[in-house]
Each structure stands twice: as C-alpha cells, then as structure tokens.
Design a protein around this motif. Structure first.
Motif, PDB file in Angstrom:
ATOM      1  N   GLY A  85     -30.564-120.841 -15.479  1.00  0.00           N
ATOM      2  CA  GLY A  85     -31.440-120.143 -14.750  1.00  0.00           C
ATOM      3  C   GLY A  85     -30.467-119.233 -13.858  1.00  0.00           C
ATOM      4  N   ARG A  86     -31.046-118.451 -12.963  1.00  0.00           N
ATOM      5  CA  ARG A  86     -30.326-117.678 -11.948  1.00  0.00           C
ATOM      6  C   ARG A  86     -30.899-117.739 -10.429  1.00  0.00           C
ATOM      7  N   LEU A  87     -29.855-117.853  -9.669  1.00  0.00           N
ATOM      8  CA  LEU A  87     -30.157-117.866  -8.269  1.00  0.00           C
ATOM      9  C   LEU A  87     -29.936-116.305  -7.771  1.00  0.00           C
ATOM     10  N   CYS A  88     -30.823-115.517  -6.914  1.00  0.00           N
ATOM     11  CA  CYS A  88     -30.444-114.129  -6.290  1.00  0.00           C
ATOM     12  C   CYS A  88     -30.849-114.261  -4.825  1.00  0.00           C
ATOM     13  N   GLN A  89     -29.979-113.913  -3.963  1.00  0.00           N
ATOM     14  CA  GLN A  89     -30.229-113.961  -2.494  1.00  0.00           C
ATOM     15  C   GLN A  89     -30.128-112.345  -1.890  1.00  0.00           C
ATOM     16  N   ASP A  90     -31.088-111.868  -1.309  1.00  0.00           N
ATOM     17  CA  ASP A  90     -30.672-110.726  -0.809  1.00  0.00           C
ATOM     18  C   ASP A  90     -31.258-110.883   0.787  1.00  0.00           C
ATOM     19  N   SER A  91     -31.611-109.667   1.340  1.00  0.00           N
ATOM     20  CA  SER A  91     -32.115-109.526   2.632  1.00  0.00           C
ATOM     21  C   SER A  91     -33.521-110.083   3.080  1.00  0.00           C
ATOM     22  N   LEU A  92     -34.237-110.256   1.948  1.00  0.00           N
ATOM     23  CA  LEU A  92     -35.450-110.555   2.033  1.00  0.00           C
ATOM     24  C   LEU A  92     -36.017-112.156   1.546  1.00  0.00           C
ATOM     25  N   GLY A  93     -34.709-112.818   1.045  1.00  0.00           N
ATOM     26  CA  GLY A  93     -34.909-114.192   0.934  1.00  0.00           C
ATOM     27  C   GLY A  93     -34.015-114.683  -0.433  1.00  0.00           C
ATOM     28  N   VAL A  94     -34.755-115.570  -1.242  1.00  0.00           N
ATOM     29  CA  VAL A  94     -34.030-116.050  -2.474  1.00  0.00           C
ATOM     30  C   VAL A  94     -34.973-116.228  -3.495  1.00  0.00           C
ATOM     31  N   LEU A  95     -34.500-115.753  -4.813  1.00  0.00           N
ATOM     32  CA  LEU A  95     -35.392-115.818  -5.854  1.00  0.00           C
ATOM     33  C   LEU A  95     -34.711-116.714  -6.796  1.00  0.00           C
ATOM     34  N   ALA A  96     -35.537-117.439  -7.728  1.00  0.00           N
ATOM     35  CA  ALA A  96     -35.012-118.218  -8.814  1.00  0.00           C
ATOM     36  C   ALA A  96     -35.707-117.778 -10.092  1.00  0.00           C
ATOM     37  N   VAL A  97     -34.844-117.557 -11.068  1.00  0.00           N
ATOM     38  CA  VAL A  97     -35.295-117.273 -12.785  1.00  0.00           C
ATOM     39  C   VAL A  97     -34.943-118.237 -13.254  1.00  0.00           C
ATOM     40  N   ASP A  98     -36.188-118.933 -14.142  1.00  0.00           N
ATOM     41  CA  ASP A  98     -35.926-120.014 -15.066  1.00  0.00           C
ATOM     42  C   ASP A  98     -35.567-119.395 -16.402  1.00  0.00           C
ATOM     43  N   ALA A  99     -35.061-120.583 -17.231  1.00  0.00           N
ATOM     44  CA  ALA A  99     -34.661-120.040 -18.735  1.00  0.00           C
ATOM     45  C   ALA A  99     -35.860-119.236 -19.176  1.00  0.00           C
ATOM     46  N   LYS A 100     -37.275-119.418 -18.897  1.00  0.00           N
ATOM     47  CA  LYS A 100     -38.170-118.755 -19.427  1.00  0.00           C
ATOM     48  C   LYS A 100     -38.516-117.407 -19.038  1.00  0.00           C
ATOM     49  N   GLY A 101     -37.715-116.965 -18.083  1.00  0.00           N
ATOM     50  CA  GLY A 101     -37.847-115.766 -17.433  1.00  0.00           C
ATOM     51  C   GLY A 101     -38.777-115.846 -16.285  1.00  0.00           C
ATOM     52  N   ARG A 102     -39.532-117.058 -15.958  1.00  0.00           N
ATOM     53  CA  ARG A 102     -40.561-116.921 -14.729  1.00  0.00           C
ATOM     54  C   ARG A 102     -39.814-116.865 -13.573  1.00  0.00           C
ATOM     55  N   VAL A 103     -40.220-116.069 -12.290  1.00  0.00           N
ATOM     56  CA  VAL A 103     -39.429-115.918 -11.257  1.00  0.00           C
ATOM     57  C   VAL A 103     -40.304-116.393  -9.990  1.00  0.00           C
ATOM     58  N   TYR A 104     -39.503-117.033  -9.275  1.00  0.00           N
ATOM     59  CA  TYR A 104     -40.039-117.877  -8.210  1.00  0.00           C
ATOM     60  C   TYR A 104     -39.198-117.250  -6.860  1.00  0.00           C
TER      61      TYR A 104
END
Length: 199
Positions: A79-98
């Motif tokens: 997966g991927r964790l991404c943090q920016d000024s709006l908060g945090v995103l997580a992207v799982d192995a299937k490409g779903r974004v939370y």
C-alpha cells in the motif's frame, strides 16, 4: 499482508546489513526548523508481540506532501500512505483509496501497525518535533510522542538506520539510499485525493 511472519532469510539480510557497517549513533536532537526535501528507500522490519514482518519502502518527502510506498520483499505492493496539507490518504493493494485526518488510524488499517507519519521525516532527518514534549535519554535516544527513537548515520550525516520503539511494537528502517530533492519538484497535494473514500 505485512503482519505475516517474517521470512527467515529476509531477517538475516536485514540484521547482516546492520552489523557489517560502522555507523555513528546520534546523541543530539535539535529542534526542527526546515527539513530538506528527500527521496529515500530501504527495508522495513516490524515486531509486534514477538511476531515479525518485513517489507521494502520508497519514501518521498516534499514539504507539505510526503508519500511512503510499502512493498513485499518480492515486489508486490502492500500500500501507499500519502500526507498533504489536507490530511492523510491510504491506498491499498487493489488501488482503493481511503482518507482520514489521523495517520495512525490509516497506517494501522493498511499495514497492520501504526506508522508515526506526522513526525517520521523529522526523526529520520535527526530532528525533534517543535512544540512536542521530549526527553534525551542517557544513551542518546530521543523520547517523544510515545516513541523511543534511535538514529544511526553515515559519513555525510545521512540516515542509515532509524529504530522506533514504544510499548506495543518496534520498527526498524534500514536506508539503502537517501537523496536530497530540489524544491522545484515539490507537489502540494496527493494525486489520489480526487478518488478518496471516507473511512
């Protein structure tokens, strides 16, 4: 999943990498001012209640935005964790974004353990978070935000090993590469934000 039992050969490689190099242990932790943008990659080992797991990581820090990609030793995306000024995103192995405001909640859901993303770039750069209570322990470790942090550096003071430990788990990052990035390459927002779902 990251929480599967660590592969014996992967553990041996990680420990050998730590033992064969003569790095310097950091003992001073100045308050963070501005952190240089960087790209880093390496190996990640996690131990929770005597159970271990292992992965590779690719990490980019670019001011208001940072991403951490976690992959299995065989190259499959966890997966991927991404943090920016709006908060945090997580992207799982299937490409779903939370998305969420809390990095700990998302990393626990995606990876199976809490990754302190909000301070990780500071500690990896050898700094302590401003405005957060801290203590420097007798052995030179930084104690902050519920974590004990130890950092080993190379000849150019670049991070080689970052070890984090709290009452629940320990996380060891072994860096293969650490490169400064020009600020002209900065991106301000996670690319996946437009497709994010609320948790």
């Amino acid at each position: 999943m990251m929480t599967r039992k660590i592969l014996p050969f992967a553990a041996a490689v990680l420990l050998a990498a730590c033992a064969q190099n003569n790095y310097t242990e950091q003992s001073e932790w100045p308050q963070a001012q501005e952190i240089d943008d960087f790209a880093a990659d390496g190996r990640l080992a996690v131990k929770i209640e005597e159970k271990g797991s292992y992965a590779n990581f690719d990490w980019r820090y670019q001011g208001q935005m940072q991403t951490v990609d976690v992959n299995t030793p065989l190259g499959n995306t966890v997966g991927r964790l991404c943090q920016d000024s709006l908060g945090v995103l997580a992207v799982d192995a299937k490409g779903r974004v939370y998305q969420a405001q809390n990095a700990a909640e998302l990393s626990s859901s995606l990876l199976g353990f809490e990754l302190p993303l909000q301070y990780l770039h500071l500690w990896a750069s050898g700094k302590r978070a401003a405005g957060e209570p801290y203590q420097i322990l007798a052995d030179g470790r930084l104690q902050q935000s519920g974590w004990n942090i130890r950092r080993s550096v190379g000849e150019q003071n670049e991070a080689k090993i970052l070890f984090l430990e709290n009452s629940k788990l320990s996380i060891r990052l072994v860096f293969d590469d650490w490169d400064k990035l020009p600020k002209s390459e900065r991106k301000m927002q996670c690319a996946e934000r437009s497709g994010a779902e609320q948790p």
